[in-house]
Design an enzyme around this catalytic site. Sequence first.
Site, PDB file in Angstrom:
ATOM      1  N   MET A 299       0.824  -1.194  -0.004  1.00 26.00           N
ATOM      2  CA  MET A 299       0.061  -0.298  -0.005  1.00 26.00           C
ATOM      3  C   MET A 299       0.845   1.188   0.140  1.00 26.00           C
ATOM      4  O   MET A 299       0.624   2.178   0.871  1.00 26.00           O
ATOM      5  CB  MET A 299      -0.877  -0.054   1.259  1.00 26.00           C
ATOM      6  CG  MET A 299      -2.047   1.007   1.083  1.00 26.00           C
ATOM      7  SD  MET A 299      -3.403   0.743   0.068  1.00 26.00           S
ATOM      8  CE  MET A 299      -4.696   1.332   0.742  1.00 26.00           C
ATOM      9  N   GLY A 300       1.905   1.476  -0.959  1.00 27.09           N
ATOM     10  CA  GLY A 300       2.747   2.506  -1.036  1.00 27.09           C
ATOM     11  C   GLY A 300       1.940   3.465  -2.253  1.00 27.09           C
ATOM     12  O   GLY A 300       0.452   3.633  -2.098  1.00 27.09           O
TER      13      GLY A 300
ATOM     14  N   ARG B  95       6.603  -6.993  -9.524  1.00 30.92           N
ATOM     15  CA  ARG B  95       7.772  -7.678 -10.031  1.00 30.92           C
ATOM     16  C   ARG B  95       7.360  -9.138 -10.339  1.00 30.92           C
ATOM     17  O   ARG B  95       6.559  -9.728  -9.320  1.00 30.92           O
ATOM     18  CB  ARG B  95       9.020  -7.416  -9.279  1.00 30.92           C
ATOM     19  CG  ARG B  95       9.801  -6.148  -9.371  1.00 30.92           C
ATOM     20  CD  ARG B  95      10.324  -5.913 -10.633  1.00 30.92           C
ATOM     21  NE  ARG B  95      11.208  -4.623 -10.752  1.00 30.92           N
ATOM     22  CZ  ARG B  95      10.763  -3.474 -11.308  1.00 30.92           C
ATOM     23  NH1 ARG B  95       9.539  -3.345 -11.589  1.00 30.92           N
ATOM     24  NH2 ARG B  95      11.709  -2.349 -11.229  1.00 30.92           N
TER      25      ARG B  95
ATOM     26  N   GLU C 252      11.294 -12.440 -17.818  1.00 33.98           N
ATOM     27  CA  GLU C 252      10.336 -11.492 -18.511  1.00 33.98           C
ATOM     28  C   GLU C 252      11.331 -11.028 -19.858  1.00 33.98           C
ATOM     29  O   GLU C 252      12.474 -10.554 -19.387  1.00 33.98           O
ATOM     30  CB  GLU C 252      10.128 -10.433 -17.706  1.00 33.98           C
ATOM     31  CG  GLU C 252       9.427  -9.387 -18.339  1.00 33.98           C
ATOM     32  CD  GLU C 252       9.096  -7.972 -17.433  1.00 33.98           C
ATOM     33  OE1 GLU C 252       9.528  -7.097 -17.421  1.00 33.98           O
ATOM     34  OE2 GLU C 252       8.377  -8.474 -16.405  1.00 33.98           O
TER      35      GLU C 252
ATOM     36  N   HIS D 283       4.851  -5.248 -19.315  1.00 38.43           N
ATOM     37  CA  HIS D 283       5.589  -4.265 -18.443  1.00 38.43           C
ATOM     38  C   HIS D 283       5.010  -3.005 -18.850  1.00 38.43           C
ATOM     39  O   HIS D 283       6.065  -2.141 -18.966  1.00 38.43           O
ATOM     40  CB  HIS D 283       6.937  -4.665 -18.389  1.00 38.43           C
ATOM     41  CG  HIS D 283       7.599  -4.286 -16.923  1.00 38.43           C
ATOM     42  ND1 HIS D 283       8.579  -4.802 -16.380  1.00 38.43           N
ATOM     43  CD2 HIS D 283       7.186  -3.281 -16.180  1.00 38.43           C
ATOM     44  CE1 HIS D 283       8.753  -4.392 -15.384  1.00 38.43           C
ATOM     45  NE2 HIS D 283       8.136  -3.353 -15.109  1.00 38.43           N
ATOM     46  N   ALA D 284       3.744  -2.710 -19.034  1.00 44.01           N
ATOM     47  CA  ALA D 284       3.425  -1.436 -19.576  1.00 44.01           C
ATOM     48  C   ALA D 284       2.786  -0.553 -18.770  1.00 44.01           C
ATOM     49  O   ALA D 284       1.967   0.412 -19.040  1.00 44.01           O
ATOM     50  CB  ALA D 284       2.586  -1.646 -20.816  1.00 44.01           C
TER      51      ALA D 284
END
Length: 330
Positions: free
Chosen positions: A160-161, A245, A274, A293-294
């Site tokens: 929860m950043g 990630r 990836e 990874h957009a």
Amino acid sequence: MAERPLILLHASFDDDPEKGISNRMLKAVQEDFDVLWLKDLQKNPELGKNVIAAQWRPGTKPQITENLHNLPFLKIIGNFGVGYDHIDVKFFNEHGVKVVNTPDVLCDSVADMVFALMLASARRLVPGMKDTMGPEPIKQFNQNLLGLDVCYATLGILGMGGVGFKVAVRAKAFSMKILYHNRNRRSESDENLVGATFCSDLTEMLPQCDFLVLTCPLTPQTTQIIGRDQFNLMKPTSTVINLARGKVIDTAALVEALEMKKIAAAALDVTEPEPLPRDHPLLKLENVIITPHAGTATVETRDKMNRLLLDNIKAHLEGKPLLSEVKPKN
């Protein structure tokens, strides 16, 4: 030193259309800085003697470590993104080089992507589009291609950043029940603003989730934080959405959970590895969506990220505190 500060960049768009800096962003760089391309440094290491900063693009590693002896005046490495698990910050700090990243300015864009994936998965947009846009003629649409409601569902946020909080803001508009697990609890005012409930124990949150969103940083503590034991706690109707990630999920356990229907679906903007090899089992599953990874891939957000990196370099040159310096992880 050169008349104008010199920045090392990985590649131009023309040289590398997939990972090179866009002409739009390059124009912004060249307003105040001269540019040295990595390929030119590799051909002539002497060119690196005046470089004061380097920009580290997503998915690229401009071999700064190997070239550090050719960059005697390098003081700033700008990481084009918020995650910096791929950079040895301690190593660079020990060599007098500071690392900066681009937090905050990307939070809205990534949170938008979370909901794009959540809605696409829940409403089964990919199989629906295959039917409506496929090469085979169809007489009528499948009226039984049913998805799941997002509104009023229970959302669990792991991390929860800045991004996680923006996800919660959007979830409130969908009238979702919002749970979160985080290293540190948010303030009472933050919780009240979005109506979020803190779960100090991840195992308390997981069984309740209709949608589990991963937006935590990759650390030794979060590596494979979601694995077989965690999937076993989840509802068979739940969906996992990963914008953190790839390594925060045990990929083998994810495949198993999807194949054995321990969970309903996964929507992933990041994977491990990836990109995935073309024969990877995740690519064969109908209940998986994978994007490249957009999370930050909008014109506006990339402009903001580029500007923040340039402002950090300017702050250094003016003897001011850096705007977004990162410190080595303990």
